[in-house]
Design a protein around this motif. Structure first.
Motif, mmCIF file in Angstrom:
data_model
loop_
_atom_site.group_PDB
_atom_site.id
_atom_site.type_symbol
_atom_site.label_atom_id
_atom_site.label_comp_id
_atom_site.label_asym_id
_atom_site.label_seq_id
_atom_site.Cartn_x
_atom_site.Cartn_y
_atom_site.Cartn_z
ATOM 1 N N GLU A 152 0.851 -1.198 0.000
ATOM 2 C CA GLU A 152 0.000 0.000 0.000
ATOM 3 C C GLU A 152 0.881 1.241 0.000
ATOM 4 O O GLU A 152 2.012 1.207 0.513
ATOM 5 C CB GLU A 152 -0.885 0.036 1.260
ATOM 6 N N LEU A 153 0.354 2.325 -0.518
ATOM 7 C CA LEU A 153 1.101 3.586 -0.515
ATOM 8 C C LEU A 153 0.391 4.570 0.414
ATOM 9 O O LEU A 153 -0.724 4.343 0.843
ATOM 10 C CB LEU A 153 1.177 4.151 -1.934
ATOM 11 N N GLY A 154 1.075 5.677 0.689
ATOM 12 C CA GLY A 154 0.440 6.753 1.454
ATOM 13 C C GLY A 154 0.612 6.576 2.939
ATOM 14 O O GLY A 154 0.901 5.478 3.437
ATOM 15 N N SER A 155 0.387 7.673 3.651
ATOM 16 C CA SER A 155 0.625 7.631 5.099
ATOM 17 C C SER A 155 -0.432 6.806 5.817
ATOM 18 O O SER A 155 -0.216 6.345 6.931
ATOM 19 C CB SER A 155 0.680 9.048 5.660
ATOM 20 N N GLU A 156 -1.612 6.593 5.155
ATOM 21 C CA GLU A 156 -2.678 5.814 5.829
ATOM 22 C C GLU A 156 -2.234 4.376 6.100
ATOM 23 O O GLU A 156 -2.825 3.689 6.917
ATOM 24 C CB GLU A 156 -3.968 5.745 4.993
ATOM 25 N N ARG A 157 -1.203 3.933 5.369
ATOM 26 C CA ARG A 157 -0.791 2.532 5.585
ATOM 27 C C ARG A 157 -0.196 2.318 6.977
ATOM 28 O O ARG A 157 -0.136 1.193 7.463
ATOM 29 C CB ARG A 157 0.196 2.088 4.507
ATOM 30 N N HIS A 182 -7.580 0.015 8.408
ATOM 31 C CA HIS A 182 -6.951 0.805 7.333
ATOM 32 C C HIS A 182 -8.003 1.569 6.534
ATOM 33 O O HIS A 182 -7.783 2.720 6.146
ATOM 34 C CB HIS A 182 -6.152 -0.143 6.426
#
Ligand code: HPA
Length: 283
Positions: free
Chosen positions: A148-153, A223
């Motif tokens: 996954e990408l992005g800070s939410e990961r 997530h």
């Protein structure tokens, strides 16, 4: 493993289908694990749809196994129940429920109530006991978010099992005179059962129940922003804690024996959610 670019159109098609067949989403989604299947009988105005009709849902592995959603209500609470989950031990992938859970979130579901069958590590929770999951241990240290990408990961897992929903479950248990333990669930990959030495390690780590599911779905659900609650039905004492050899047949037999009590409790928990203001807001 299916990548997000491939998954996205499947999720869009799934959400469109759910919306056109069932309208707005129920606030509550329930994953039915072994022993909990009887809960579908509690759903009123039930409409079912095979996973095969929902492109982002897992493909059924075993022919003759039920893989369907059931949409309806229990009392005043609308609910969607998922009969059948993808286990990591089937494919080696722990992302099997990603498309289904993201579709439910995008449809508008707010809560993922997970149920499972577990082995007990505590003599005070003999087979037949129910345990509310307060926390989990990801023993295989596998993540469905790899890639996954992005800070939410970087998902915060410090309150993965929602405090308000846990209080709700405990209040229902008290009101209905149901014995409900509370503890930590440890994920073992399976499909083999654990060794007694592994169970001693899990016990030293603070685990109260062991099973082969739930943890990947909890990570996926957090997530994508679903609130999570987990209920475990103890079907056996974990390896080395009783004289009995562990077999799948034994766990299914115990699951069957306790199934109607578990299903009734689950139904009471779901119907009681109609009174939770936090599920009604648009937040
Ligand atoms: N171990 C792992 N998974 C299980 C068990 C167990 O003892 N019982 C039911 N599911």
């Amino acid at each position: 493993m299916i990548d997000n670019k491939t998954l996205e159109p499947l999720i869009q098609a799934t959400v469109a289908k759910l919306q056109s067949l069932f309208g707005s989403a129920p606030e509550v989604a329930v994953v039915l694990g072994s022993g909990w299947a009887g809960a579908v009988q509690k759903v009123e105005d039930a409409q079912s749809l095979a996973y095969a009709e929902l492109p982002a849902f897992p493909k059924p592995k075993v022919e003759g196994h039920v893989s369907e959603i059931v949409v309806g209500r229990i009392g005043e609470q609308r609910v969607v129940m998922l009969r059948g989950r993808a286990h990591t031990y089937e494919s080696g992938e722990c992302t099997g429920m990603a498309g289904a859970l993201r579709s439910l979130k995008r449809w508008g579901c707010k809560v993922l109530l997970q149920t499972n069958a577990s082995g007990s590590l505590r003599s005070q929770m003999p087979p037949g006991s129910l345990m509310l999951i307060a926390d989990h241990i990801n023993a295989p240290q596998r993540s469905p978010l790899v890639g996954e990408l992005g800070s939410e990961r970087f998902v915060d897992m410090s309150c993965a099992y929602d405090a308000e929903l846990r209080s709700h479950a405990k209040a229902i248990a008290q009101a209905q005179n149901v014995m409900l333990g509370e503890g930590t669930y440890v994920w073992a990959l399976g499909p083999q059962f654990e060794t007694p030495a592994e169970i001693r390690v899990f016990s030293a780590w603070g685990a109260d129940a062991v099973g082969m599911s739930t943890v990947p779905e909890t990570i996926l659900a957090r997530h994508c922003g679903l609130r999570v609650m987990g209920l475990a039905l103890m079907t056996n004492m974990a390896a080395g804690l009783s004289a009995e050899a562990l077999t799948h047949a034994l766990t299914l037999q115990q699951a069957e024996a306790s199934g109607s009590r578990a299903a009734q409790f689950l139904a009471d928990v779901v119907s009681g959610m109609a009174g939770l203001a936090s599920l009604k807001s648009d937040a």
